[in-house]
Scaffold this active site. Structure first.
Site, PDB file in Angstrom:
ATOM      1  N   ARG A 258       0.834  -1.200   0.000  1.00  0.00           N
ATOM      2  CA  ARG A 258       0.000   0.000   0.000  1.00  0.00           C
ATOM      3  C   ARG A 258       0.871   1.252   0.000  1.00  0.00           C
ATOM      4  O   ARG A 258       1.835   1.339   0.748  1.00  0.00           O
ATOM      5  CB  ARG A 258      -0.927  -0.010   1.219  1.00  0.00           C
ATOM      6  N   ARG A 273       1.380   1.203  10.388  1.00  0.00           N
ATOM      7  CA  ARG A 273       1.002   1.586   9.030  1.00  0.00           C
ATOM      8  C   ARG A 273       2.234   1.511   8.148  1.00  0.00           C
ATOM      9  O   ARG A 273       3.136   2.349   8.261  1.00  0.00           O
ATOM     10  CB  ARG A 273       0.432   3.014   9.036  1.00  0.00           C
ATOM     11  N   GLU A 345      -7.662  -0.948  14.420  1.00  0.00           N
ATOM     12  CA  GLU A 345      -8.216  -2.000  13.576  1.00  0.00           C
ATOM     13  C   GLU A 345      -7.248  -3.166  13.362  1.00  0.00           C
ATOM     14  O   GLU A 345      -6.119  -2.981  12.923  1.00  0.00           O
ATOM     15  CB  GLU A 345      -8.587  -1.396  12.215  1.00  0.00           C
ATOM     16  N   SER A 348     -11.214  -6.617   9.463  1.00  0.00           N
ATOM     17  CA  SER A 348     -12.287  -5.897   8.804  1.00  0.00           C
ATOM     18  C   SER A 348     -12.999  -6.891   7.900  1.00  0.00           C
ATOM     19  O   SER A 348     -12.354  -7.576   7.117  1.00  0.00           O
ATOM     20  CB  SER A 348     -11.695  -4.761   7.969  1.00  0.00           C
ATOM     21  N   ARG A 385       0.235  -6.412  11.459  1.00  0.00           N
ATOM     22  CA  ARG A 385      -0.130  -5.432  12.478  1.00  0.00           C
ATOM     23  C   ARG A 385      -0.525  -6.089  13.809  1.00  0.00           C
ATOM     24  O   ARG A 385      -0.395  -5.478  14.873  1.00  0.00           O
ATOM     25  CB  ARG A 385      -1.275  -4.559  11.963  1.00  0.00           C
TER      26      ARG A 385
END
Length: 419
Positions: A258, A273, A345, A348, A385
């Site tokens: 990403r 992140r 988070e 999801s 994460r």
RNA sequence: GGAGGCGUGGCAGAGCGGCCGAAUGCAUCCGCCUUGAAAGCGGAAGACCCGCAAGGGUCCGGGGGUUCAAAUCCCUCCGCCUCCGCCA
């Protein structure tokens, strides 16, 4: 892409959905108009083409002067058909554009509004209390010899890292545990390609609002996936599936890439992140009428994994404006991160209903044997994460980290010791 | 990277520029036959779009072109295969 038939039947439902997302209602009217225009263009073309075909047969039989006359008239007809064809194609292109601009219809029950309008459905577990000053995951990771951000930056730039020694082992244990759970639950484990063609990336909806998030290899016109949802969704593109024996469930293990454009300054510390991480993602193809129940199952599987790493978490119902274009409903599980005094988070799960499958051409046969568009869903089982929540919640005064019971067989250690 | 070949329905595999949505075989489904099955015989059966329907149209890897007319001719892109070279 939303279903045009239901749009025609109940345009107000789509307008309502747009309001819940905080998006423009006029794109609904643009879509309706484009649909109307295309349909009339199609019937005009069909009529002319039928005429031309009939005519062509006469030419084939005719001889001599008669034939010459017919040929001349045929030329005229041909021009008309060509014009009608062009009009139809233009109308189709316009429709496609308008179609792509309308996101999935938000499911009944989802909260309206933006990022901060989520609804907390449930809290699970108590945030730990420490009789010492808890260290953050980066300090812990460095002391354990698990994480090297500095060299990650040296080699690849910011938001890159090395998982070192026990850190690498920890990630493998986590992902292996997820893979084992998925396999036991009947998922087919998949290691997909992480470079995909433009039509697959587009078909999964990631080239819309999220286009800036995606790495592109211009030289080869390929995209690096941000999640294995992309290749897994594309796996059955343009196929008619047999869903009579239940949903098709896949668990994809992949590295995810990403760009994190527009997140400058956010979560710059540690591996919260990053540009590259690993993930096990559940992906399901099922009948639309089974999608809601399947969504609950995916959530339950995510929670089963979270229970295994023994961290406190909450479940939120994501607000309409934060769903992304493909999802009709989304539940996130957020784990407690002690040094941030916040929930972050970790998983999801989205119900994309038929939206994604329509674009990708994934169908199944209903009881009457008619092809129908399938539904797709996805959900997270484990990512890099997770290491953040794991290290921080299980740290001990001496800088060691307790390994959750369920992970021990996968890691072969009870506790991680600082070096 | 160089040279060549191929791409048709679930699969295999035909297809003189008009009579081809497309032969044939296998698989599938429904009958008949049989105590039941197999074999055999007869029949059905693609996807998409427009339309209340009747019906019409599109689709022979994708796109473009030639022609009154293209699965059939030309260009291009994509994919697959073979050979040579190079390299993990």
């Amino acid at each position: 892409m939303i279903d045009l038939k239901t749009l025609r039947d109940d345009p107000d439902a789509v307008r309502r959905s747009q309001r819940m997302r905080g998006e423009d209602e006029r794109s609904v009217d643009r879509l309706l108009a484009a649909d109307e225009r295309r349909r009339s263009a199609v019937s005009r073309f069909d009529t002319l083409r039928a005429e031309q075909k009939q005519f062509g047969k006469q030419v084939g039989k005719a001889r001599g002067e008669e034939r010459e006359a017919l040929l001349a008239k045929g030329k005229e007809l041909s021009a008309e058909v060509k014009a009608a064809d062009a009009e139809q194609q233009a109308a189709e292109a316009e429709l496609l554009e308008a179609h792509m601009a309308v996101p999935n219809v938000v499911q009944e029950g989802a909260p309206a509004g933006g990022e901060d309008d989520y609804v907390v459905l449930e809290h699970h577990g108590e945030p730990p209390t420490f009789d010492f000053e808890p260290a953050d995951h980066l300090d812990l990771g460095v002391k354990l010899g698990a994480l090297d951000m500095e060299r990650g930056a040296k080699v690849s730039g910011s938001r890159f890292y090395f998982l070192t020694g026990v850190g690498a082992q920890l990630q493998l244990a986590l992902l292996n545990m997820a893979a084992a759970q998925a396999t036991a639950a009947g998922f087919q484990l998949m290691i997909p390609p992480v470079l995909v063609r433009p039509e697959i990336m587009g078909g999964t909806g990631f080239l819309g609002a999220h286009a800036a998030e995606v790495y592109r290899l211009a030289e080869d016109d390929l995209y690096l996936v941000g999640t294995s949802e992309v290749p897994l969704a594309g796996y059955h593109a343009d196929e008619i599936l047999d869903l009579e024996r239940g949903p098709k469930r896949y668990a994809g293990w992949s590295t995810c890439f990403r760009r994190e454009a527009g997140s400058y300054g956010k979560d710059t510390r540690g591996i919260i992140r990053v540009h590259q991480f690993d993930k096990i993602e559940m992906f399901v193809f099922c009948k639309p009428e089974d999608a809601d129940a399947e969504h609950q199952r995916l959530l339950a599987w995510e929670r089963e994994m979270l229970d295994k790493i023994e961290v406190p978490y909450r479940v939120i119902d994501t607000a309409a404006g934060d769903l992304g274009s493909s999802a009709a409903r989304k539940f996130d599980c957020e784990a407690w991160v002690p040094t941030q005094q916040a929930y972050r988070e970790l998983t999801s799960t989205s119900n994309c209903t038929t939206f994604q499958a329509r674009r990708l051409g994934v169908r199944y046969r209903d009881e009457q044997g008619r092809p129908q568009t399938a539904a797709t869903l996805n959900g997270t089982l484990a990512t890099t994460r997770w290491i953040v929540a794991l290290l921080e919640n299980h740290q001990q005064a001496d800088g060691s980290v307790r390994v959750p019971e369920a992970m021990r067989p996968f890691l072969g250690m009870d506790v991680l010791q600082p070096r």
